[in-house]
Motif scaffolding. Structure first.
Motif, PDB file in Angstrom:
ATOM      1  N   ALA A 106       0.843  -1.198   0.000  1.00 50.27           N
ATOM      2  CA  ALA A 106       0.000   0.000   0.000  1.00 50.27           C
ATOM      3  C   ALA A 106       0.876   1.245   0.000  1.00 50.27           C
ATOM      4  CB  ALA A 106      -0.918   0.008   1.225  1.00 50.27           C
ATOM      5  N   GLY A 107       0.716   2.064  -1.020  1.00 49.63           N
ATOM      6  CA  GLY A 107       1.384   3.360  -1.063  1.00 49.63           C
ATOM      7  C   GLY A 107       0.397   4.421  -0.597  1.00 49.63           C
TER       8      GLY A 107
ATOM      9  N   PHE B  89       2.156   6.877  -3.471  1.00 52.97           N
ATOM     10  CA  PHE B  89       1.483   6.617  -4.749  1.00 52.97           C
ATOM     11  C   PHE B  89       2.512   6.508  -5.882  1.00 52.97           C
ATOM     12  CE2 PHE B  89      -3.131   8.440  -4.231  1.00 52.97           C
ATOM     13  CZ  PHE B  89      -3.358   7.574  -3.171  1.00 52.97           C
ATOM     14  N   MET B  90       3.495   7.445  -5.863  1.00 49.27           N
ATOM     15  CA  MET B  90       4.521   7.453  -6.916  1.00 49.27           C
ATOM     16  C   MET B  90       5.255   6.115  -6.947  1.00 49.27           C
ATOM     17  SD  MET B  90       6.203  11.241  -6.353  1.00 49.27           S
ATOM     18  CE  MET B  90       5.144  12.660  -6.050  1.00 49.27           C
TER      19      MET B  90
ATOM     20  N   ASP C 281     -12.549   1.370  -1.233  1.00 52.61           N
ATOM     21  CA  ASP C 281     -12.063   2.761  -1.167  1.00 52.61           C
ATOM     22  C   ASP C 281     -10.607   2.880  -1.610  1.00 52.61           C
ATOM     23  OD1 ASP C 281     -14.423   3.994  -0.227  1.00 52.61           O
ATOM     24  OD2 ASP C 281     -13.996   3.347   1.819  1.00 52.61           O
ATOM     25  N   ALA C 282     -10.237   2.084  -2.600  1.00 57.99           N
ATOM     26  CA  ALA C 282      -8.849   2.112  -3.069  1.00 57.99           C
ATOM     27  C   ALA C 282      -8.785   1.744  -4.545  1.00 57.99           C
ATOM     28  CB  ALA C 282      -8.003   1.116  -2.264  1.00 57.99           C
ATOM     29  N   LYS C 283      -7.684   2.125  -5.180  1.00 60.02           N
ATOM     30  CA  LYS C 283      -7.370   1.621  -6.520  1.00 60.02           C
ATOM     31  C   LYS C 283      -6.447   0.422  -6.305  1.00 60.02           C
ATOM     32  CE  LYS C 283      -8.266   5.546  -9.446  1.00 60.02           C
ATOM     33  NZ  LYS C 283      -9.501   4.915  -9.904  1.00 60.02           N
TER      34      LYS C 283
ATOM     35  N   VAL D 145      -1.882  -1.263  -3.833  1.00 64.96           N
ATOM     36  CA  VAL D 145      -3.038  -0.537  -3.293  1.00 64.96           C
ATOM     37  C   VAL D 145      -2.733   0.949  -3.137  1.00 64.96           C
ATOM     38  CG1 VAL D 145      -4.593  -0.333  -1.295  1.00 64.96           C
ATOM     39  CG2 VAL D 145      -3.823  -2.597  -2.057  1.00 64.96           C
ATOM     40  N   LYS D 146      -3.640   1.786  -3.689  1.00 69.13           N
ATOM     41  CA  LYS D 146      -3.562   3.240  -3.481  1.00 69.13           C
ATOM     42  C   LYS D 146      -4.887   3.679  -2.845  1.00 69.13           C
ATOM     43  CE  LYS D 146      -2.554   4.168  -7.861  1.00 69.13           C
ATOM     44  NZ  LYS D 146      -2.227   4.979  -9.067  1.00 69.13           N
TER      45      LYS D 146
END
Length: 207
Positions: free
Chosen positions: A5-6, A23-24, A43-45, A59-60
Motif C-alpha cells: 500500500a502506497g 502513490f509514486m 475505497d482504493a485503486k 493498493v492506493k
C-alpha cells in the motif's frame, strides 16, 4: 498474498506533492510489473501482480491520507491476511529528501496516514518503507510542506530513491523485511569510520 500500500491523496492537484511519494512508488512498481488494470474496491485503486511466486495487491487508498486505514483495514480483513503480509510505503519528514529507511514495526511517528493504518489494523508489526521528504522551510507549516511539489533539485533524488526501493520491496515479498533492511537500508560510510579511527589514533600518539 501480500498487500503493498502506497499512501497519498487522490486527485490530480496532489499528484506531484511530497505527501504522494507512496502513490509514486506504487505506480513505478506497477510499471515494472506490467500492471495496467486498476479496480476501484475497498475505497482504493487496486492492481494485481506477482512477485516471484507470491501474489501481491498494489493498493492506493482513495480516502485521503489521514483516513488511509479505512481502505487498508477492510482489505486485510477481507483477504484474512496476517499483519506481516502488509507493506506500507509513505513519506517521512524526519529524513532528508531522497533518503530511504525500511522498518519492520513502530509507532506512527506523527504521520497521520500511518496513525490511521495502525488504528484500523490494530498492530504495529507491518513493514514500513519510508521515503524522506525533508523538513519544512522556515516559516512553512507542515501542511504547506507536504502538500507542495518537490523543489527542483530534489526531484532526481526522489526518482532515484523510488528506483532503488523497487528491488528492496520485492526482497521483502520474496524473502523478508530483515533481509531487505540488511541489504538496502543506508549503512554508515566505512571511509568516515576509518577516518574517525585514524584521528583517534593520531590523538593517542600526540597525547
Amino acid at each position: 498474498m501480500k498487500i503493498i500500500a502506497g499512501l497519498g491523496n487522490p486527485g490530480s492537484e496532489y499528484e506531484k506533492t511530497k505527501h504522494n511519494v507512496g502513490f509514486m512508488f506504487v505506480d513505478a512498481l506497477a510499471d515494472k510489473l506490467g500492471v495496467t488494470d486498476w479496480k476501484d474496491k475497498f475505497d482504493a485503486k487496486i492492481g494485481e501482480a506477482r512477485i516471484g511466486t507470491e501474489k501481491v495487491l498494489l493498493v492506493k487508498p482513495q480516502t485521503y491520507m489521514n483516513e488511509s486505514g479505512q481502505a487498508v483495514g477492510p482489505l486485510m480483513n477481507f483477504y484474512k491476511l496476517a499483519i506481516e503480509d502488509l507493506i506500507v510505503v509513505h513519506d517521512d519528514m524526519d529524513i532528508p529528501a531522497g533518503t530511504i529507511r525500511i522498518r519492520k514495526k513502530g509507532s506512527a511517528g506523527g504521520h497521520n496516514g500511518i496513525k490511521s493504518v495502525l488504528a484500523h489494523v490494530g498492530d504495529e508489526h507491518f513493514a514500513r518503507v519510508r521515503i524522506g521528504i525533508g523538513r519544512p522551510l522556515p516559516g512553512w507549516t507542515v501542511v504547506n510542506h507536504v502538500l507542495a511539489p518537490f523543489a527542483t533539485e530534489d526531484v532526481p533524488k526522489i526518482e532515484e530513491a523510488i528506483k532503488y526501493l523497487l528491488p528492496a520491496v520485492e526482497c521483502i515479498v520474496t524473502d523478508d523485511v530483515d533481509m531487505a533492511m540488511n541489504q538496502y537500508n543506508p549503512k554508515k560510510s566505512k571511509k568516515k569510520k576509518a577516518k574517525a579511527e585514524e584521528m583517534q589514533e593520531g590523538e593517542a600518539v600526540n597525547a
